[in-house]
Motif scaffolding. Structure first.
Motif, PDB file in Angstrom:
ATOM      1  N   LEU A   1       0.821  -1.277  -0.003  1.00  0.00           N
ATOM      2  CA  LEU A   1       0.003  -0.118  -0.085  1.00  0.00           C
ATOM      3  C   LEU A   1       0.970   1.124  -0.022  1.00  0.00           C
ATOM      4  N   PHE A   2       0.436   2.123  -0.777  1.00  0.00           N
ATOM      5  CA  PHE A   2       1.273   3.619  -0.535  1.00  0.00           C
ATOM      6  C   PHE A   2       0.225   4.699  -1.024  1.00  0.00           C
ATOM      7  N   LYS A   3       0.659   5.941  -0.630  1.00  0.00           N
ATOM      8  CA  LYS A   3      -0.177   7.023  -0.710  1.00  0.00           C
ATOM      9  C   LYS A   3       0.406   7.737  -2.060  1.00  0.00           C
ATOM     10  N   VAL A   4      -0.626   8.130  -3.036  1.00  0.00           N
ATOM     11  CA  VAL A   4      -0.443   8.750  -4.237  1.00  0.00           C
ATOM     12  C   VAL A   4      -0.110  10.332  -3.851  1.00  0.00           C
ATOM     13  N   LYS A   5       1.093  10.865  -4.092  1.00  0.00           N
ATOM     14  CA  LYS A   5       1.138  12.223  -3.992  1.00  0.00           C
ATOM     15  C   LYS A   5       1.618  12.987  -5.167  1.00  0.00           C
ATOM     16  N   SER A   6       1.125  12.523  -6.440  1.00  0.00           N
ATOM     17  CA  SER A   6       1.557  13.398  -7.649  1.00  0.00           C
ATOM     18  C   SER A   6       0.480  12.948  -8.673  1.00  0.00           C
ATOM     19  N   SER A   7      -0.125  14.148  -9.190  1.00  0.00           N
ATOM     20  CA  SER A   7      -0.938  13.910 -10.532  1.00  0.00           C
ATOM     21  C   SER A   7      -0.397  13.242 -11.501  1.00  0.00           C
ATOM     22  N   ALA A   8       1.025  13.265 -11.415  1.00  0.00           N
ATOM     23  CA  ALA A   8       1.711  12.758 -12.945  1.00  0.00           C
ATOM     24  C   ALA A   8       1.966  11.252 -12.434  1.00  0.00           C
ATOM     25  N   MET A   9       1.546  10.721 -11.480  1.00  0.00           N
ATOM     26  CA  MET A   9       1.887   9.164 -11.206  1.00  0.00           C
ATOM     27  C   MET A   9       0.722   8.409 -11.782  1.00  0.00           C
ATOM     28  N   LYS A  10       1.006   7.206 -12.529  1.00  0.00           N
ATOM     29  CA  LYS A  10       0.022   6.544 -13.142  1.00  0.00           C
ATOM     30  C   LYS A  10       0.319   5.185 -12.279  1.00  0.00           C
ATOM     31  N   ILE A  11      -1.074   4.710 -12.128  1.00  0.00           N
ATOM     32  CA  ILE A  11      -0.945   3.307 -11.382  1.00  0.00           C
ATOM     33  C   ILE A  11      -1.003   2.343 -12.393  1.00  0.00           C
ATOM     34  N   LEU A  12      -0.421   1.332 -12.878  1.00  0.00           N
ATOM     35  CA  LEU A  12      -0.643   0.584 -13.900  1.00  0.00           C
ATOM     36  C   LEU A  12      -0.677  -1.058 -13.218  1.00  0.00           C
ATOM     37  N   THR A  13      -1.564  -1.601 -13.925  1.00  0.00           N
ATOM     38  CA  THR A  13      -1.763  -3.003 -13.493  1.00  0.00           C
ATOM     39  C   THR A  13      -1.905  -4.052 -14.911  1.00  0.00           C
ATOM     40  N   ALA A  14      -1.590  -5.220 -14.609  1.00  0.00           N
ATOM     41  CA  ALA A  14      -1.825  -5.986 -15.712  1.00  0.00           C
ATOM     42  C   ALA A  14      -2.825  -7.194 -15.522  1.00  0.00           C
ATOM     43  N   ASP A  15      -3.635  -7.507 -16.539  1.00  0.00           N
ATOM     44  CA  ASP A  15      -4.442  -8.369 -16.419  1.00  0.00           C
ATOM     45  C   ASP A  15      -3.898  -9.902 -16.139  1.00  0.00           C
ATOM     46  N   SER A  16      -4.050 -10.217 -14.946  1.00  0.00           N
ATOM     47  CA  SER A  16      -3.345 -11.499 -14.508  1.00  0.00           C
ATOM     48  C   SER A  16      -3.759 -12.656 -15.247  1.00  0.00           C
ATOM     49  N   SER A  17      -4.759 -12.870 -15.896  1.00  0.00           N
ATOM     50  CA  SER A  17      -5.129 -13.988 -16.922  1.00  0.00           C
ATOM     51  C   SER A  17      -4.226 -14.255 -18.131  1.00  0.00           C
ATOM     52  N   PHE A  18      -3.537 -12.999 -18.565  1.00  0.00           N
ATOM     53  CA  PHE A  18      -2.586 -13.332 -19.508  1.00  0.00           C
ATOM     54  C   PHE A  18      -1.093 -12.667 -19.387  1.00  0.00           C
ATOM     55  N   ALA A  19      -1.242 -11.908 -18.249  1.00  0.00           N
ATOM     56  CA  ALA A  19       0.076 -11.079 -18.429  1.00  0.00           C
ATOM     57  C   ALA A  19       0.544 -10.821 -16.834  1.00  0.00           C
ATOM     58  N   ASP A  20       1.764 -11.363 -16.725  1.00  0.00           N
ATOM     59  CA  ASP A  20       2.435 -11.294 -14.988  1.00  0.00           C
ATOM     60  C   ASP A  20       2.851  -9.793 -14.921  1.00  0.00           C
ATOM     61  N   SER A  21       2.595  -9.296 -13.617  1.00  0.00           N
ATOM     62  CA  SER A  21       2.620  -7.820 -13.833  1.00  0.00           C
ATOM     63  C   SER A  21       4.327  -7.680 -13.465  1.00  0.00           C
ATOM     64  N   LYS A  22       4.943  -8.508 -12.962  1.00  0.00           N
ATOM     65  CA  LYS A  22       6.589  -8.296 -12.852  1.00  0.00           C
ATOM     66  C   LYS A  22       7.202  -8.372 -14.281  1.00  0.00           C
ATOM     67  N   PHE A  23       6.466  -9.226 -15.047  1.00  0.00           N
ATOM     68  CA  PHE A  23       7.024  -9.263 -16.673  1.00  0.00           C
ATOM     69  C   PHE A  23       6.829  -7.862 -17.231  1.00  0.00           C
ATOM     70  N   PHE A  24       5.614  -7.539 -16.945  1.00  0.00           N
ATOM     71  CA  PHE A  24       5.324  -6.143 -17.553  1.00  0.00           C
ATOM     72  C   PHE A  24       6.087  -5.171 -17.089  1.00  0.00           C
ATOM     73  N   PHE A  25       6.522  -5.021 -16.000  1.00  0.00           N
ATOM     74  CA  PHE A  25       7.460  -4.342 -15.265  1.00  0.00           C
ATOM     75  C   PHE A  25       8.647  -4.048 -15.868  1.00  0.00           C
ATOM     76  N   TYR A  26       9.217  -5.509 -16.070  1.00  0.00           N
ATOM     77  CA  TYR A  26      10.612  -5.600 -16.683  1.00  0.00           C
ATOM     78  C   TYR A  26      10.564  -5.165 -18.211  1.00  0.00           C
ATOM     79  N   VAL A  27       9.573  -5.482 -18.923  1.00  0.00           N
ATOM     80  CA  VAL A  27       9.282  -4.801 -20.153  1.00  0.00           C
ATOM     81  C   VAL A  27       9.435  -3.488 -20.491  1.00  0.00           C
ATOM     82  N   MET A  28       8.700  -2.931 -19.255  1.00  0.00           N
ATOM     83  CA  MET A  28       8.680  -1.191 -19.222  1.00  0.00           C
ATOM     84  C   MET A  28      10.012  -0.752 -19.095  1.00  0.00           C
TER      85      MET A  28
END
Length: 96
Positions: free
Chosen positions: A16-43
């Motif tokens: 858990l964390f507090k959003v402190k910036s309007s420039a911050m995007k919170i990105l998630t991955a659909d776990s049925s076909f994408a691993d969130s850590k994999f998506f992070f490494y690709v980014m």
């Protein structure tokens, strides 16, 4: 994952964390076909010239097409990358 729209810096978060910036995007991955850590490494591999002060998510990053291997392969790749990170950390801590 959190993504800074101005600097294009991103961090993987699993707490858990507090959003402190309007420039911050919170990105998630659909776990049925994408691993969130994999998506992070690709980014981390996406190159972007972020020398101007603008928002990059809509104009650049969201337009990228990223091929995804099957979910099990994504998980295997993440396991290899995390093992390499752990080994690198152990080596660099031994140097210091």
């Amino acid at each position: 994952m959190i993504f800074d729209d101005f600097t294009t810096d991103s961090k993987y978060v699993d707490f858990l964390f507090k959003v402190k910036s309007s420039a911050m995007k919170i990105l998630t991955a659909d776990s049925s076909f994408a691993d969130s850590k994999f998506f992070f490494y690709v980014m981390q591999t996406i190159e972007c010239n972020h020398s101007t002060h603008k928002r990059y998510w809509i104009s650049d990053f969201s337009q990228k097409i990223v091929p995804l291997p099957p979910l099990q392969e994504q998980k295997r790749i993440v396991s290899v990358l995390e093992a390499m990170e752990k080994e690198f950390t152990a080596i660099t801590e031994g140097i210091n």
